[in-house]
Design a protein around this motif. Structure first.
Motif, mmCIF file in Angstrom:
data_model
loop_
_atom_site.group_PDB
_atom_site.id
_atom_site.type_symbol
_atom_site.label_atom_id
_atom_site.label_comp_id
_atom_site.label_asym_id
_atom_site.label_seq_id
_atom_site.Cartn_x
_atom_site.Cartn_y
_atom_site.Cartn_z
ATOM 1 N N CYS A 1 0.857 -1.181 0.000
ATOM 2 C CA CYS A 1 0.000 0.000 0.000
ATOM 3 C C CYS A 1 0.904 1.245 0.000
ATOM 4 N N THR A 2 0.433 2.298 -0.642
ATOM 5 C CA THR A 2 1.215 3.530 -0.741
ATOM 6 C C THR A 2 0.280 4.724 -0.741
ATOM 7 N N VAL A 3 0.890 5.925 -0.671
ATOM 8 C CA VAL A 3 0.140 7.164 -0.752
ATOM 9 C C VAL A 3 0.875 8.077 -1.722
ATOM 10 N N MET A 4 0.139 8.661 -2.671
ATOM 11 C CA MET A 4 0.736 9.490 -3.726
ATOM 12 C C MET A 4 0.041 10.841 -3.787
ATOM 13 N N PRO A 5 0.804 11.896 -4.202
ATOM 14 C CA PRO A 5 0.184 13.219 -4.349
ATOM 15 C C PRO A 5 -0.968 13.186 -5.344
ATOM 16 N N GLU A 6 -2.050 13.824 -4.973
ATOM 17 C CA GLU A 6 -3.251 13.992 -5.791
ATOM 18 C C GLU A 6 -4.027 12.694 -5.997
ATOM 19 N N LEU A 7 -3.423 11.518 -5.729
ATOM 20 C CA LEU A 7 -4.124 10.242 -5.875
ATOM 21 C C LEU A 7 -4.511 9.638 -4.541
ATOM 22 N N GLY A 8 -3.824 10.033 -3.501
ATOM 23 C CA GLY A 8 -4.163 9.538 -2.172
ATOM 24 C C GLY A 8 -3.638 8.141 -1.935
ATOM 25 N N PHE A 9 -4.428 7.362 -1.133
ATOM 26 C CA PHE A 9 -4.023 6.017 -0.732
ATOM 27 C C PHE A 9 -4.352 5.032 -1.847
ATOM 28 N N LEU A 10 -3.405 4.112 -2.124
ATOM 29 C CA LEU A 10 -3.554 3.138 -3.203
ATOM 30 C C LEU A 10 -3.040 1.786 -2.729
ATOM 31 N N ILE A 11 -3.583 0.742 -3.343
ATOM 32 C CA ILE A 11 -3.120 -0.610 -3.072
ATOM 33 C C ILE A 11 -2.584 -1.184 -4.370
ATOM 34 N N ALA A 12 -1.397 -1.792 -4.334
ATOM 35 C CA ALA A 12 -0.713 -2.276 -5.527
ATOM 36 C C ALA A 12 -0.907 -3.778 -5.658
ATOM 37 N N VAL A 13 -1.281 -4.216 -6.880
ATOM 38 C CA VAL A 13 -1.548 -5.632 -7.163
ATOM 39 C C VAL A 13 -0.747 -6.031 -8.397
ATOM 40 N N LYS A 14 -0.299 -7.293 -8.433
ATOM 41 C CA LYS A 14 0.466 -7.797 -9.562
ATOM 42 C C LYS A 14 -0.383 -7.774 -10.826
ATOM 43 N N LEU A 15 0.245 -7.374 -11.933
ATOM 44 C CA LEU A 15 -0.451 -7.248 -13.224
ATOM 45 C C LEU A 15 -0.619 -8.614 -13.868
ATOM 46 N N ASP A 16 -1.821 -8.845 -14.432
ATOM 47 C CA ASP A 16 -2.082 -10.024 -15.259
ATOM 48 C C ASP A 16 -1.876 -9.612 -16.712
ATOM 49 N N PRO A 17 -0.804 -10.060 -17.373
ATOM 50 C CA PRO A 17 -0.520 -9.603 -18.733
ATOM 51 C C PRO A 17 -1.624 -9.910 -19.732
ATOM 52 N N GLU A 18 -2.366 -10.989 -19.503
ATOM 53 C CA GLU A 18 -3.395 -11.376 -20.462
ATOM 54 C C GLU A 18 -4.591 -10.442 -20.416
ATOM 55 N N THR A 19 -4.981 -10.026 -19.227
ATOM 56 C CA THR A 19 -6.166 -9.168 -19.098
ATOM 57 C C THR A 19 -5.824 -7.686 -19.000
ATOM 58 N N VAL B 1 -1.638 1.821 -14.285
ATOM 59 C CA VAL B 1 -0.727 0.682 -14.382
ATOM 60 C C VAL B 1 0.689 1.210 -14.486
ATOM 61 N N SER B 2 1.604 0.642 -13.716
ATOM 62 C CA SER B 2 3.015 1.012 -13.777
ATOM 63 C C SER B 2 3.844 -0.250 -13.829
ATOM 64 N N GLU B 3 4.489 -0.482 -14.990
ATOM 65 C CA GLU B 3 5.288 -1.686 -15.225
ATOM 66 C C GLU B 3 4.443 -2.930 -14.962
ATOM 67 N N ASP B 4 4.794 -3.742 -13.957
ATOM 68 C CA ASP B 4 4.064 -4.988 -13.727
ATOM 69 C C ASP B 4 3.130 -4.885 -12.528
ATOM 70 N N VAL B 5 2.752 -3.641 -12.164
ATOM 71 C CA VAL B 5 1.913 -3.420 -10.990
ATOM 72 C C VAL B 5 0.722 -2.564 -11.392
ATOM 73 N N VAL B 6 -0.469 -2.914 -10.847
ATOM 74 C CA VAL B 6 -1.680 -2.133 -11.060
ATOM 75 C C VAL B 6 -2.100 -1.546 -9.722
ATOM 76 N N TYR B 7 -2.437 -0.240 -9.740
ATOM 77 C CA TYR B 7 -2.813 0.452 -8.511
ATOM 78 C C TYR B 7 -4.327 0.633 -8.477
ATOM 79 N N TYR B 8 -4.892 0.258 -7.297
ATOM 80 C CA TYR B 8 -6.347 0.275 -7.122
ATOM 81 C C TYR B 8 -6.714 1.065 -5.876
ATOM 82 N N LYS B 9 -7.992 1.423 -5.854
ATOM 83 C CA LYS B 9 -8.602 1.953 -4.629
ATOM 84 C C LYS B 9 -9.744 1.028 -4.230
ATOM 85 N N ASN B 10 -9.689 0.596 -2.952
ATOM 86 C CA ASN B 10 -10.819 -0.129 -2.410
ATOM 87 C C ASN B 10 -11.496 0.754 -1.372
#
Length: 868
Positions: A431-449, A469-478
């Motif tokens: 989990c991370t916090v970024m300017p203007e985006l706030g709190f985010l949770i990072a999940v491994k990217l599925d290349p197929e989808t 999406v950044s490289e092999d990681v997708v950032y989400y908000k729950n």
């Protein structure tokens, strides 16, 4: 820069210095013409020039020679001009409009307009006119409103600045503009107390001598102006000795505007004398070291005024500028202490000003607030400006809150893992916090989808919201991330905004002392320029000249400041000339007093003698000694007495160019005309081989008439140094030595018996009285690898000239080879005429044909036999 020239040759000029936010006006120059425009360009070095549509054709042609060209051919070749030339509507150069524009921007006085009591019969509009009149009256205290052309040029500059402001406001954001083209000061350069050095003189005397950068890519880089540097010149020699940008700039101003104010010149001489004092040696060295640490404060304060700089779309606060300002505060204190310790500095203006006007407490306060605000060590490590703890309580609170949040991030990941299916736990990275985006949770990217391997599938709260999406990681908000956003807000952005507020508050605090900082910077620039002149005097063995109001130049042991650096040994020479004493004064007011020479000095010294013997160098060295004395510098001489000289005019170098359709002789004539129109009795004229561009008869006649014109001025005659090879002038008695005219030549030793031409003549470079008998042009040609047959031919022609024999016979005379060929041709003709050609084509009775008869006539052996 705006330039205007009227039909009578009067020149007006005004220009804007963006770094100083100053509008400068020049006094109108009567009969200045193109020569005055050339001088102004050398002084100002503009990047853009505007002229009216009605400008004279010769002005347009002159300016277009060095103007930037935008056609494709020039661009593809990398050629770029020194400035951009634009033609604008002539109405923008109107005098009345210029006065109104100047009155509107006159911020130099803080005095309010006086309140006038209106009577019952007066109309309110009269008070408005009165206010405008008061502004014009204040303006007239600083500029000469009678300089109509320059006032009109100032109006054109102000109109152009307004256009530029409008263009930048419409195309740039408020924080991106480097310059607002604001006019804070209006000043005028006047001719009073200033020596005039024409543009030709600046170049021919090597006061200025710029050259393009040796690297072609640097010289004409894309979207940049041509890079030039100062070559071997007086300006380049002295500027290299200055330690700071302020000092180099001030030194250039001093060099381009020599003073005729004896008090100012002597004040500078006293400053140099103090700095050269043996007891002050270590102090001057330490001051030079301190001055090297200073950056251009005008640039620094401009950056401070901006507050932030946009770099690659991100707001980045400058840290180097704060460090430079902090260093300025520290150096200011140390320089003031050094000035206090100088021996003999009391009573000298520049040192007294630094002691009294440099407010150390104020600068230490500026340094203190910078130290208490900026964390320089952390800024160096992070690459951007970091604020120290304690600079802002609110910022400290945000940072503590953000630190607590960062400590929570591992726990937030664990909470997300607990809520997710057990198979998805391994795909949740962090989990991370970024300017203007706030709190985010990072999940491994599925290349197929193209989505995360897990993003809230089958979760009671629904699927997560994908942000990026950044490289092999997708950032989400729950839902947890959204709750944290609402609870803590955008902490990184709030911290960044508060950092900007702190920096802006620091900038405002520093700008409260802007005038004091700029004032101190100007004083340090003046100090640095004096240190540079003192170092030059020490390094090159220059001495202090004696300035006098008498119209004399008396030099003992004078040297050329540049030439002596290029030769293993330099022969010094004396000089003594005096101009007219003016109406109502006696000749005894202008006397040469150096050494054993006491008496009236001639106003004109004519140099003759061999080529390459040092005549031109001698004339230039006299002019440069006079010039340096008027800048307040020491001079390269054993002793010098210099009378106030208002102008240095030269007819030396012929600056030609392929784009100028004027001949070299016409250029020389224009230089001569300029010197005749502008010379006064206090002027110094250098005339080197005037008239050489036409026939010997016309050239010698023009040279004689030219010098006679100045001699006929009587009490108003200027000081003249002239060099010529027209010996017939003196042989025919057209110019005779006398009280006002003296002859001199450079000493040489001749050895006609030497086999090597280079050993036949020895130049001693020592000035002797009297006229030189020969120019030794043929001998100089022999020493410069001219073919020997050409030398022999030239010697024969010279010998005939010396015997007053006709050159027609020489030019018509045949060589031995030509004589032999002509004799052979004559014999062939005689044999042909002696032939008896038979009437029958078959030939003579002995069987010889006509063809054989002709071949016999042309046979070379028979011709040779007949010749014998």
């Amino acid at each position: 820069m705006a330039i205007d020239v009227d039909k009578d040759g009067k020149v007006g000029c005004a220009y804007y210095v963006a770094m100083d936010e100053t509008l400068m006006l020049e006094e109108d120059i009567p009969m200045g013409g193109i020569e005055a425009v050339d001088t102004l360009l050398l002084h100002v070095q503009p990047t853009s020039i505007i002229i009216p549509n009605r400008a004279p054709g010769d002005l347009v042609d002159f300016l277009e020679r060095d103007a930037h060209r935008f056609d494709d051919n020039e661009r593809s070749c990398g050629g770029q001009g020194a400035y951009i030339l634009r033609h604008i509507v002539s109405a923008q150069f109107d005098y009345e409009a210029g006065k109104e524009a100047l009155a509107r921007v006159d911020h130099g006085s803080s005095k309010p307009d006086p309140i006038e009591v209106l009577t019952s019969t007066e109309e309110p509009v009269q008070s408005i006119k009165s206010s405008a009149r008061n502004r014009l009256m204040r303006l007239a205290e600083k500029i000469n409103l009678e300089s109509c052309l320059s006032v009109g040029c100032a109006g054109a500059v102000l109109t152009d600045l307004e256009r530029r402001r409008t263009a930048e406001d419409s195309s740039s954001e408020e924080g991106d503009m480097a310059f607002r083209f604001r006019v804070r000061f209006i000043e005028m350069n006047t001719s009073a107390d200033t020596m005039l050095v024409s543009g030709d003189s600046l170049i021919s005397l090597q006061i200025l001598q710029s050259e393009l950068h040796p690297n072609p890519q640097t010289r004409s880089s894309k979207n940049s102006e041509p890079k030039a540097k100062e070559a071997l010149s007086i300006t380049g020699l002295l500027q290299a000795l200055a330690s700071s940008a302020q000092g180099k700039r001030r030194l250039r101003q001093i060099l381009l505007r020599p003073s005729t104010d004896i008090a100012l010149i002597q004040e500078r001489h006293r400053s140099i004398e103090v700095l050269l004092h043996a007891e002050n040696g270590e102090l001057t060295k330490s001051m030079r070291k301190l001055l090297r640490k200073l950056k251009n404060t005008k640039t620094l304060l401009l950056h401070v005024r901006k507050g932030v700089d946009r770099i690659r779309g991100q707001l980045s606060l400058r840290v180097g500028d704060w460090k430079a300002l902090l260093r300025f505060a520290m150096v200011s204190t140390q320089l003031r202490q050094a000035i206090h310790a100088l021996k003999g500095a009391s009573g000298i203006e520049i040192f007294d000003q630094i002691r009294t006007e440099v407010d150390v407490k104020r600068f230490l306060h500026v340094g203190d607030i910078i130290i208490r605000t900026i964390d320089f060590q952390l800024s160096k490590e992070s690459g951007h400006t970091e604020i120290l703890p304690g600079a802002s309580e609110y910022l400290d609170g945000l940072r503590r809150e953000f630190a607590d949040v960062c400590h929570m991030l591992p726990e937030l990941r664990e909470a997300a893992v607990r809520d997710a299916p057990w198979k998805a736990a391994e795909y949740i990275r962090h989990c991370t916090v970024m300017p203007e985006l706030g709190f985010l949770i990072a999940v491994k990217l599925d290349p197929e989808t193209g989505e995360g391997v897990y993003h809230g599938q089958d979760h009671p709260e629904g699927e997560w919201i994908m942000c990026f999406v950044s490289e092999d990681v997708v950032y989400y908000k729950n839902q947890l991330m959204l709750d944290l956003d609402s609870q803590y807000g955008d902490l990184p952005s709030r911290i960044a905004d508060e950092e900007i507020e702190v920096i802006m508050a620091l900038a405002a605090a520093v700008l409260e002392h802007e005038e004091a900082i700029l004032g101190a910077s100007g004083l340090f620039g003046e100090l640095d320029s004096m240190l540079a002149l003192a170092l030059a005097a020490e390094k090159y063995n220059w001495t202090a000249p004696t300035m006098t109001s008498s119209n004399v130049i008396d030099i003992v042991g004078g040297r050329h400041p540049l030439q002596e650096l290029l030769v293993p040994s330099y022969i010094p020479n004396d000089s003594s000339i005096a101009g007219g004493c003016g109406t109502g004064l006696s000749e005894e007011t202008n006397m040469a007093t150096n050494g054993s020479r006491t008496g009236p000095a001639p106003s004109m010294l004519i140099l003759t003698g061999p080529n390459n013997s040092g005549k031109s160098v001698y004339m230039r060295q006299v002019a440069l000694i006079v010039y340096l004395a008027h800048t307040g510098s020491y001079v390269p001489a054993t002793r010098a007495t210099i009378g106030v000289t208002d102008r240095i005019l030269t007819r030396i170098a012929t600056r030609e160019t392929v784009v100028n359709d004027e001949s070299a002789f016409l250029v020389d004539l224009k230089q001569a005309a300029f010197s005749m129109n502008f010379a006064t009795r206090r002027s110094l004229l250098l005339i080197d081989e005037f008239g050489k561009g036409t026939t010997a008869e016309s050239g010698s006649a023009l040279f004689t008439a030219y010098l006679t014109y100045f001699l006929d001025l009587g009490m108003e005659r200027p000081k003249v140094l002239a060099g010529t090879h027209f010996h017939e002038i003196f042989e025919n008695g057209l110019l005779r030595p006398g009280k006002d005219v003296a002859f001199a030549h450079m000493d040489v030793r001749l050895d006609p018996d030497a086999e090597d031409p280079e050993e036949q003549v020895t130049f001693l470079f020592h000035l002797l009285p009297g006229r030189g008998s020969s120019s030794l042009g043929v001998l100089c040609a022999a020493t410069n690898d001219v073919p020997s047959d050409v030398i022999r031919r030239a010697e024969a022609v010279v010998a005939l000239q010396d015997r007053n024999e006709s050159l027609v016979e020489v030019c018509s005379a045949l060589s031995e080879e030509d004589k032999q060929r002509l004799s052979q041709a004559e014999l062939v003709a005689r044999r042909f005429l002696a032939l008896r050609v038979p009437s029958s084509a078959r030939g003579q009775g002995d069987g010889t044909t006509v063809r054989e008869m002709l071949q016999g006539v042309l046979a070379p052996e028979e011709v040779a036999t007949q010749g014998t």
